[in-house]
Design a protein around this motif. Structure first.
Motif, PDB file in Angstrom:
ATOM      1  N   PHE A 103      18.095 -16.632 -31.936  1.00 52.87           N
ATOM      2  CA  PHE A 103      18.463 -18.024 -31.674  1.00 52.87           C
ATOM      3  C   PHE A 103      18.106 -18.432 -30.244  1.00 52.87           C
ATOM      4  O   PHE A 103      17.506 -19.482 -30.013  1.00 52.87           O
ATOM      5  N   LEU A 104      18.461 -17.589 -29.271  1.00 55.46           N
ATOM      6  CA  LEU A 104      18.168 -17.907 -27.872  1.00 55.46           C
ATOM      7  C   LEU A 104      16.660 -17.968 -27.612  1.00 55.46           C
ATOM      8  O   LEU A 104      16.193 -18.836 -26.871  1.00 55.46           O
ATOM      9  N   CYS A 105      15.905 -17.082 -28.236  1.00 55.47           N
ATOM     10  CA  CYS A 105      14.444 -17.120 -28.080  1.00 55.47           C
ATOM     11  C   CYS A 105      13.859 -18.389 -28.694  1.00 55.47           C
ATOM     12  O   CYS A 105      12.940 -18.991 -28.140  1.00 55.47           O
ATOM     13  N   LEU A 106      14.402 -18.800 -29.822  1.00 55.55           N
ATOM     14  CA  LEU A 106      13.963 -20.043 -30.465  1.00 55.55           C
ATOM     15  C   LEU A 106      14.232 -21.241 -29.560  1.00 55.55           C
ATOM     16  O   LEU A 106      13.363 -22.098 -29.366  1.00 55.55           O
TER      17      LEU A 106
ATOM     18  N   ARG B  75      11.575 -23.916 -27.753  1.00 56.79           N
ATOM     19  CA  ARG B  75      11.614 -25.357 -28.030  1.00 56.79           C
ATOM     20  C   ARG B  75      12.098 -26.206 -26.860  1.00 56.79           C
ATOM     21  O   ARG B  75      11.707 -27.365 -26.742  1.00 56.79           O
ATOM     22  N   ARG B  76      12.961 -25.653 -26.038  1.00 55.65           N
ATOM     23  CA  ARG B  76      13.525 -26.408 -24.915  1.00 55.65           C
ATOM     24  C   ARG B  76      13.506 -25.578 -23.634  1.00 55.65           C
ATOM     25  O   ARG B  76      14.531 -25.299 -23.036  1.00 55.65           O
ATOM     26  N   SER B  77      12.323 -25.180 -23.222  1.00 50.07           N
ATOM     27  CA  SER B  77      12.201 -24.313 -22.052  1.00 50.07           C
ATOM     28  C   SER B  77      12.763 -24.972 -20.793  1.00 50.07           C
ATOM     29  O   SER B  77      13.303 -24.284 -19.933  1.00 50.07           O
ATOM     30  N   ASP B  78      12.668 -26.301 -20.707  1.00 54.24           N
ATOM     31  CA  ASP B  78      13.205 -26.998 -19.537  1.00 54.24           C
ATOM     32  C   ASP B  78      14.725 -26.822 -19.435  1.00 54.24           C
ATOM     33  O   ASP B  78      15.260 -26.529 -18.362  1.00 54.24           O
ATOM     34  N   LEU B  79      15.402 -26.940 -20.548  1.00 55.36           N
ATOM     35  CA  LEU B  79      16.852 -26.779 -20.578  1.00 55.36           C
ATOM     36  C   LEU B  79      17.253 -25.326 -20.289  1.00 55.36           C
ATOM     37  O   LEU B  79      18.163 -25.072 -19.502  1.00 55.36           O
TER      38      LEU B  79
ATOM     39  N   ASP C 275       8.329 -14.463 -18.724  1.00 54.49           N
ATOM     40  CA  ASP C 275       7.639 -15.716 -19.050  1.00 54.49           C
ATOM     41  C   ASP C 275       7.572 -16.608 -17.813  1.00 54.49           C
ATOM     42  O   ASP C 275       8.585 -16.861 -17.166  1.00 54.49           O
ATOM     43  N   GLU C 276       6.393 -17.094 -17.515  1.00 56.51           N
ATOM     44  CA  GLU C 276       6.177 -17.939 -16.324  1.00 56.51           C
ATOM     45  C   GLU C 276       7.040 -19.199 -16.324  1.00 56.51           C
ATOM     46  O   GLU C 276       7.368 -19.726 -15.269  1.00 56.51           O
ATOM     47  N   ARG C 277       7.407 -19.679 -17.494  1.00 57.79           N
ATOM     48  CA  ARG C 277       8.223 -20.903 -17.556  1.00 57.79           C
ATOM     49  C   ARG C 277       9.588 -20.720 -16.919  1.00 57.79           C
ATOM     50  O   ARG C 277      10.232 -21.693 -16.533  1.00 57.79           O
ATOM     51  N   PHE C 278      10.050 -19.476 -16.804  1.00 57.01           N
ATOM     52  CA  PHE C 278      11.395 -19.216 -16.326  1.00 57.01           C
ATOM     53  C   PHE C 278      11.417 -18.514 -14.984  1.00 57.01           C
ATOM     54  O   PHE C 278      12.469 -18.055 -14.540  1.00 57.01           O
TER      55      PHE C 278
END
Length: 70
Positions: free
Chosen positions: A7-10, A14-18, A64-67
């Motif tokens: 769930f957390l990976c999903l 979907r909402r990497s900004d959040l 992951d670079e997004r985080f």
């Protein structure tokens, strides 16, 4: 029924900004709680997730670079 890790990976996909904002908030919490550097606080936050059964999500936050926080 989904495992919390799935769930957390999903949500991260979907909402990497959040997820990034909440992750930074958790890192700040660990920094102030244990008087840690930002990097050590991030490690502690991910370790807590790993211990709680969200190892894939913890790995995602750390790689992951997004985080990235630094």
């Amino acid at each position: 029924m989904q495992h919390v890790d799935e769930f957390l990976c999903l949500i991260a996909d979907r909402r990497s900004d959040l997820v990034r904002r909440r992750y930074l908030s958790q890192v700040m919490y660990w920094q102030h709680r244990d008087r840690l550097t930002e990097e050590k606080a991030a490690d502690s936050s991910r370790e807590a997730l790993d211990n709680a059964g969200a190892s894939r999500f913890a790995f995602l936050l750390g790689t992951d670079e997004r985080f990235r926080i630094w």
